[in-house]
Design an enzyme around this catalytic site. Structure first.
Site, PDB file in Angstrom:
ATOM      1  N   GLU A   8      27.924  32.809 -30.272  1.00 10.25           N
ATOM      2  CA  GLU A   8      28.302  33.308 -31.607  1.00 10.25           C
ATOM      3  C   GLU A   8      27.106  33.325 -32.551  1.00 10.25           C
ATOM      4  OE1 GLU A   8      31.773  30.430 -31.180  1.00 10.25           O
ATOM      5  OE2 GLU A   8      32.362  31.640 -32.889  1.00 10.25           O
ATOM      6  N   SER A  38      35.755  20.958 -30.212  1.00  9.44           N
ATOM      7  CA  SER A  38      36.384  20.993 -31.526  1.00  9.44           C
ATOM      8  C   SER A  38      36.726  19.577 -31.939  1.00  9.44           C
ATOM      9  CB  SER A  38      37.658  21.848 -31.466  1.00  9.44           C
ATOM     10  OG  SER A  38      38.521  21.489 -32.523  1.00  9.44           O
ATOM     11  N   LYS A  54      39.453  22.441 -26.589  1.00 10.32           N
ATOM     12  CA  LYS A  54      38.534  23.544 -26.882  1.00 10.32           C
ATOM     13  C   LYS A  54      37.140  23.359 -26.315  1.00 10.32           C
ATOM     14  CE  LYS A  54      38.985  26.173 -30.311  1.00 10.32           C
ATOM     15  NZ  LYS A  54      39.135  27.606 -30.450  1.00 10.32           N
ATOM     16  N   HIS A  96      35.748  51.724 -24.557  1.00  9.64           N
ATOM     17  CA  HIS A  96      36.666  51.382 -25.671  1.00  9.64           C
ATOM     18  C   HIS A  96      37.293  49.998 -25.483  1.00  9.64           C
ATOM     19  CE1 HIS A  96      36.614  55.799 -26.455  1.00  9.64           C
ATOM     20  NE2 HIS A  96      36.701  55.855 -25.128  1.00  9.64           N
TER      21      HIS A  96
END
Ligand code: ARG
Length: 463
Positions: free
Chosen positions: A295, A282, A288, A161
């Site tokens: 992704e 970024s 970043k 979980h």
């Protein structure tokens, strides 16, 4: 020059050429040009067979053979003028062959049809993709094995979980994916073996009255055997669907792993550091480092599974044998294959380059009361408590630690004995994460020895 009033391949019964819209919906050359080398290989095998069986003169076969080689080199060199008026790759190749060698080109289509031709070309193409997927999966598995071997004993939290459950080893977590991608590899091999049968010679749907040798063409193209039913040979695309379903499952596995890498590379987890080579920055936030490759891999399953569902829908209501609907089989499979190979390569590259942060993994492994099960097991094993009672006592100790804002090993002996008088300081041994993972020695468990044994087994399998 192309006769635009009627198609020169089948224009005999046509007085007029197609409407521009008809041509636009009908033509597949914009995408099926990807089948060019398979188409020429199929034609060469067919022509050689027509020669060997005496259906064509040796001189015609030789002219066809040489002509096809020229067409192939023109296509490979980018010198080939593909024409939408000629519909598809089969007619484009044949028309060019006619320009090059004249009359014998018209004899190539003896005893075959575009229906068995396209079925053969597409099978050859999908077979190549299964082979490429095998190579891609092996590379990924090797990259995972290297990670697993290096960190066979490194502790990290195991989750259920996405809540801390029990400590596991980094190697064990990597090896879970080796098992998954290993099954994908098995599915790829199974699919290849099942699909490797040759449709060529099924002709339009019923076979042919020419004395063709299907065994010969099948062998020349590396198939196991000719397909046994001509209707089936030209009308099923289950081989493409099986590729897509194998690809979908593999893409789903890739997606799950990608999701973990996205989470793990965040500042909150810091379980892994992805290399600069597989990260992006970024344009506005200088700090970043984004896991874009992960992704995108996570997202690829959408289009790959979409192709699977899409082709299933194309096929589901088609009567035997060939219907033009089946021309819609290709783009989705091309797209799915391209993206699967890219995702496999990107994942292998990311895994090879990434660094597991051993300290962060270990720190997280000990938090969240991850050894509570070990404590309960100790109460059963050493004090003879029924597991349910042990569970209850442990729960009370967890609540106590939580209230105190500490982890289980930081409770004092007095605090523990208040919950059960039999507890001794020996319990501390099982509260450490290292001991916890070392104790999970059951087959397939997370103990470093078990992991090392699995790594060795897989290294034997994939070299
Ligand atoms: N371009 C067609 C396809 O991809 C080739 C087969 C055409 N056959 C036919 N009977 N029109 O399906």
């Amino acid at each position: 020059m192309i006769d635009t009033r009627s198609n020169k391949m089948w224009g005999g019964r046509f007085a007029d050429g197609p409407d521009a819209i008809m041509e636009a919906i009908n033509a597949s050359i914009s995408f099926d040009r990807r089948l060019a080398s398979q188409d020429i290989a199929g034609s060469r095998a067919h022509a050689a067979m027509l020669g060997a069986t005496g259906i064509l003169e040796a001189s015609d076969v030789e002219a066809i053979r040489e002509g096809l080689l020229t067409v192939l080199s023109e296509i490979e060199a980018g010198d080939f003028a593909f024409s939408a008026a000629l519909e598809d790759i089969h007619m484009n190749v044949e028309a060019r062959l006619k320009e090059l060698i004249g009359e014998p080109a018209g004899r190539l289509h003896t005893g075959r049809s575009r229906n068995d031709q396209v079925a053969t070309d597409f099978r050859l193409w999908v077979r190549d993709q299964l082979d490429a997927a095998e190579v891609g999966l092996m590379a990924l598995i090797r990259a995972l094995l290297a990670q697993a071997e290096a960190g066979a004993s490194w502790v990290m939290p195991g989750f259920t979980h996405l809540q801390t459950a029990q400590p596991v080893t980094w190697g064990h977590h990597m090896m879970a994916y080796v098992e998954m991608f290993g099954r994908d590899l098995g599915r790829v091999r199974d699919a290849r073996a099942r699909m490797n049968y040759c449709p060529l010679g099924a002709a339009a749907l019923a076979g042919t009255s020419f004395p063709i040798d299907r065994q010969m063409t099948s062998e020349a193209l590396g198939f196991t055997a000719p397909m046994a039913n001509s209707l089936d040979a030209v009308s099923d695309r289950d081989f493409a669907l099986e590729f897509l379903s194998v690809a979908s499952i593999c893409a789903m596995h890739l997606s799950r792993f990608a999701e973990e890498l996205v989470v793990w590379s965040s500042a909150q987890f810091r379980f892994v550091t992805l290399s600069d080579r597989f990260s992006t920055g970024s344009s506005i936030m200088p700090q970043k480092k984004n896991p874009d490759a992960a992704e995108l891999i996570r997202a690829k399953v959408g289009r790959i599974m979409g192709a699977n569902v899409g082709l299933m829908m194309v096929m589901k209501g088609l009567p035997l044998a060939y219907s033009k609907d089946m021309q819609e089989d290709k783009e989705q499979v091309f797209d799915a294959a391209d993206n699967l190979m890219l995702a496999l390569a990107a994942m292998a590259g990311m895994v090879k380059d990434m660094t597991a942060n051993r300290e962060a993994l270990a720190a997280a492994a000990g938090s969240g009361f991850s050894t509570a099960t070990d404590l309960a097991d100790w109460l059963v094993r050493v004090l003879g408590l029924p597991f349910r009672d042990a569970h209850h006592v442990t729960g009370a100790l967890v609540a106590k630690a939580e209230a105190k804002g500490c982890d289980l090993p930081e409770l004092t002996l007095d605090e523990m004995q208040a919950e059960h008088s039999g507890i001794t300081k020996d319990v501390l041994e099982v509260l450490g994460v290292e001991n916890s993972v070392r104790s999970r020695t059951s087959y397939g468990g997370t103990a470093p020895d078990q992991v090392a044994a699995q790594v060795a087994r897989w290294k034997d399998l994939v070299g």
